[in-house]
Enzyme design. Structure first.
Site, PDB file in Angstrom:
ATOM      1  CD  GLU A 198      49.780  36.660  36.762  1.00  0.00           C
ATOM      2  OE1 GLU A 198      49.184  36.134  35.790  1.00  0.00           O
ATOM      3  OE2 GLU A 198      49.198  37.391  37.581  1.00  0.00           O
TER       4      GLU A 198
ATOM      5  CG  HIS B  26      44.330  34.449  45.953  1.00  0.00           C
ATOM      6  ND1 HIS B  26      43.285  33.617  45.608  1.00  0.00           N
ATOM      7  CD2 HIS B  26      44.475  35.323  44.914  1.00  0.00           C
ATOM      8  CE1 HIS B  26      42.797  33.974  44.427  1.00  0.00           C
ATOM      9  NE2 HIS B  26      43.511  35.003  43.982  1.00  0.00           N
TER      10      HIS B  26
END
Lengths: 336, 439
Positions: free
Chosen positions: A68, A137
């Site tokens: 990321e 998540h």
């Protein structure tokens, strides 16, 4: 659910609306590119980009390596050098990995170079709980990024706004962070054809009311709407405000609503403490609308714990419709 | 920690209030919400409830003038150690006043000079009356705003919210209550002696004060500080103030009741001060009790001619809400700005008892039928030989000041330009000095 949905109007899901916005942008503007992990052939972790790679090719719909920080750094660089990247995270939680690029680069470069450059970057973050994906998540971290000057942070709650805010974000010269609720991806609603924008920084009044202002974000807007319907049976006329943008916050809409109703409940999925609702509350308390408050401000936010895996606990960790119902009754009937 | 009892703001343009009397002694206990003390402002008198349950200590002396929002006493919890007074009393004008001496807080020097404006008072700090009450008033911002805008004393409102919190609803209900026209009242006569209130302190010949029609003993407040060196005895007329609502068939019956009250005082000598109808009563009293009367001061007295503004009397008696009372109250004074909406609301609050209004209406009908003064004291004025003076405003719209000109030469006349029917309110300083010189 959507105030705008009518049977005779074209309906799309929230995910389809986002895809349509990206398709329009890719078609109209050669500088727009999509970046993210598995957004190409796989179609994205939540199938939002879908088959856009087939239509626009891998030069413009790019799978990025599983880093990321690296991906975000490339996106910031691309934005600085004339492109308009739309960078997708698989889960908003992974923003933590890219914080350096988001907070220290994207948000600050314009300021540190005296306004000579800007970062027309859009980042999309699938956010929120309700999918059984547990602590890493399922978070709602919009307040993290909302705390950073130089970023704009939006949370569309309807398919129409999901498309309109994305297209507005692309027109913005500065980085715009879009938090998309995973539970909303399948929600259908009317979406106008073609190109249009939903203004960033402008809240929407989803339901007019006079007794209490429920200021909600994202998925909570829908829970607030359900609560408002039930409250009607109690003779309580709730106003539901969809904040839509966390930064910059729509002060005028919130304050004038509170001046009208004298009561406010903030409903947001992020952790309650130091969250979006704290900012909304403080904004009211510091304003002239303070003098119109006739009851304490109530915040309904996420529990002070990581989102649990157990489905019952997961539900209990974020505000639910009955919580809003109870809070509204308490606050209107003078029980708090 | 003892709970501070503060001087509440009960009037829009009130900067300070006078502690008139305590309902309990120092060391006695009081329940939250029970009447604790009476206050007077320039314009009104009011009972103040205890902000908490506790034992009264360090109470400001009666007569002390305290700025709004400042402490007048402290309430201690049962068993709590009582030490030094937590803070000195704040004096009007700024300096803190020592506790024990009542006269300190309001010296004679603070009475305005004749012809001069009243001394400027320190600007009230509006938020104090509302915010300085952590243990007192619990109210929402919206309720506070409404109360502020409408001139309602928050302390007087029952709060229906959690822990007694006053909510906007409560203020609105209260205002609605004031605005609700009551059914045409039927007068239910009562019996009993007239109510008499006395000042604390003062020496020498007492002053007996008789207020005017549709008023009550609190109307003397503006001039009391000027004459408080004498014991002050205030009589509430029948159907007025705290007196029983007697049926009064004519002026003679009214005088009879007041005379009975006066006789009951068993005074050797008294100065009589009367205003308007009370002036007529004082004159009648002096006429029949002349040996006991040291002097007679009549302020805009009735009974010296047939003319009277019957419309105003009727209007005041019939008003059931501040909005309808206000205009008539304004006709009482030359400077209408004296009668604020807040003042009218307080005045209406004092007249909220429908039976009181009915009693006064019946009395007006008996004393002023068809808007005419049905009693004539001109002969009495000619007869009396005690030192007497008449004070009158030349802009009086209720009773014509020219009635004063019929007084015999030995009666002193004080006629004020630009003053209406209420000289004791409108030119309190001058009236106070004139009375003081006589007493």
């Amino acid at each position: 659910m959507n105030a705008h949905s009518k049977p005779d109007l074209r309906e799309l899901s929230y995910a389809e609306a986002i895809r349509e916005a990206m398709d329009i942008a890719l078609t109209n503007d050669p500088s727009v590119i999509l970046m993210g992990e598995d957004i190409g052939v796989y179609g994205g972790a939540f199938q939002v980009t879908g088959d856009l790679v087939d239509k626009h090719g891998t030069d413009r719909v790019m799978d990025t390596p599983i880093s990321e920080l690296g991906g975000a750094g490339v996106a910031v660089g691309a934005a600085l050098t004339g492109l308009k990247p739309i960078f997708e995270f698989q889960f908003s939680d992974f923003a933590a990995l890219a914080m350096e690029q988001i907070v220290n680069q994207a948000a600050k470069v314009r300021y540190m170079l005296g306004g000579s450059v800007s970062v027309p970057l859009v980042m999309r973050f699938p956010a929120g709980s309700g999918t059984g994906a547990a602590a890493q998540h399922s978070q709602s971290i919009e307040a993290w990024l909302g705390h950073v000057p130089g970023l704009k942070v939006v949370q569309p709650s309807t398919p129409e706004d999901a498309k309109g805010l994305l297209l507005a974000a692309l027109e913005d010269p500065d980085p715009v962070m879009i938090f998309e609720h995973k539970i909303l991806y399948k929600m259908k609603g009317h979406v106008p054809e073609g190109h249009y924008t939903t203004p960033i920084g402008k809240a929407a009044i989803r339901r007019d009311g006079k007794d209490v202002s429920i200021v909600a974000t994202s998925l909570m807007v829908h829970k607030a709407m359900q609560a408002a319907e039930q409250l009607e049976a109690d003779g309580i006329d709730a106003e539901v405000i969809d904040l839509r943008t966390v930064r910059p916050m729509d002060r005028d809409t919130v304050l004038s609503s509170v001046r009208k109703t004298g009561r406010m409940i903030c409903v947001y999925e992020g952790v309650k403490t130091l969250g979006v609702g704290a900012e909304i509350s403080a904004m009211v308390a510091e304003s002239d609308a303070f003098d119109y408050l006739d009851a304490p401000i109530i915040r309904l936010g996420g529990a002070e714990c990581p989102i649990p895996y157990n489905p019952e606990l997961e539900k209990a960790a974020v505000p639910q419709m009955p919580d809003i119902l109870a809070a509204a009754r308490d606050v209107v009937k003078g029980r708090v | 920690m003892p709970v501070e009892v503060i001087m509440p703001k009960v009037d829009m343009d009130m900067a300070s209030g006078k502690v008139m009397s305590w309902h309990i002694e120092i060391g006695q206990s009081v329940e939250k919400g029970e009447p604790l003390f009476d206050i007077e402002t320039d314009k009104a008198a009011m009972e103040v409830e205890a902000p908490a349950t506790g034992i009264l200590h360090h109470a400001a002396p009666e007569g002390a003038e305290i700025p709004i929002g400042k402490a007048v006493a402290w309430l201690y919890a049962e068993g709590e150690e009582v030490g030094e007074q937590p803070a000195p009393f704040a004096a009007v004008g700024g300096d803190a006043a020592p506790a024990p001496e009542p006269a300190e807080a309001l010296s004679d020097d603070s009475a305005p000079e004749p012809g001069s404006e009243p001394e400027p008072r320190p600007e009230p700090e509006p938020e104090l009356a509302y915010a300085g009450d952590a243990e007192g008033i619990r109210a929402t911002p919206a309720a506070r705003r409404l109360a502020r805008e409408e001139g309602v004393a928050l302390a007087e409102l029952p709060g229906t919210g959690p822990r007694g919190r006053v909510q906007a609803f409560d203020v609105r209900e209260y205002l609605k209550g004031l605005a609700t026209p009551s059914a045409p009242a039927t007068f239910r006569p009562e019996t009993g002696p007239l109510h008499i209130s006395r000042s604390k302190g003062g020496t020498g010949t007492p002053v007996v004060m008789i207020h005017g029609f549709a008023s009550d003993a609190t109307s003397w407040a503006p001039i009391e500080s000027a004459i408080k060196h004498r014991p002050l005895i205030r009589i509430d007329l029948p159907g007025h103030g705290k007196s029983p609502k007697l049926r009064i068939r004519d002026f003679a019956a009214l005088v009879k009741e007041v005379r009975a009250a006066f006789d009951g005082l068993q005074l050797d000598q008294a100065h009589l001060v009367g205003h308007s109808l009370g002036g007529a009563v004082a004159l009648a009293l002096a006429d029949t009790r002349e040996r006991k009367v040291s002097s007679l001061s009549l302020i805009a007295p009735a009974g010296l001619g047939p003319q009277v503004n019957g419309e105003a009397l009727n209007g005041i008696c019939k008003a059931t809400r501040a909005e309808s009372l206000g205009p008539w109250l304004r006709s009482l004074v030359a400077d209408e700005s004296l009668i604020t909406d807040g003042y009218a609301r307080l005045a209406m609050q004092a007249r909220s008892d429908a039976n009181l209004r009915a009693a006064q209406l019946a009395m007006a009908d008996a004393l002023f039928p068809d808007g005419v003064q049905a009693f004539d004291l001109r002969a009495a004025l000619g007869r009396i030989e005690v030192p007497a003076r008449i004070l009158w405003g030349k802009s009086d719209a209720i009773l014509p000041w020219s009635h004063a000109l019929q007084a015999p030469g030995r009666v002193a006349l004080h006629l004020f330009d630009g003053v209406g029917h209420m000289p004791q309110l409108e030119v309190a300083g001058e009236v106070g000095k004139i009375l003081r010189a006589q007493l």
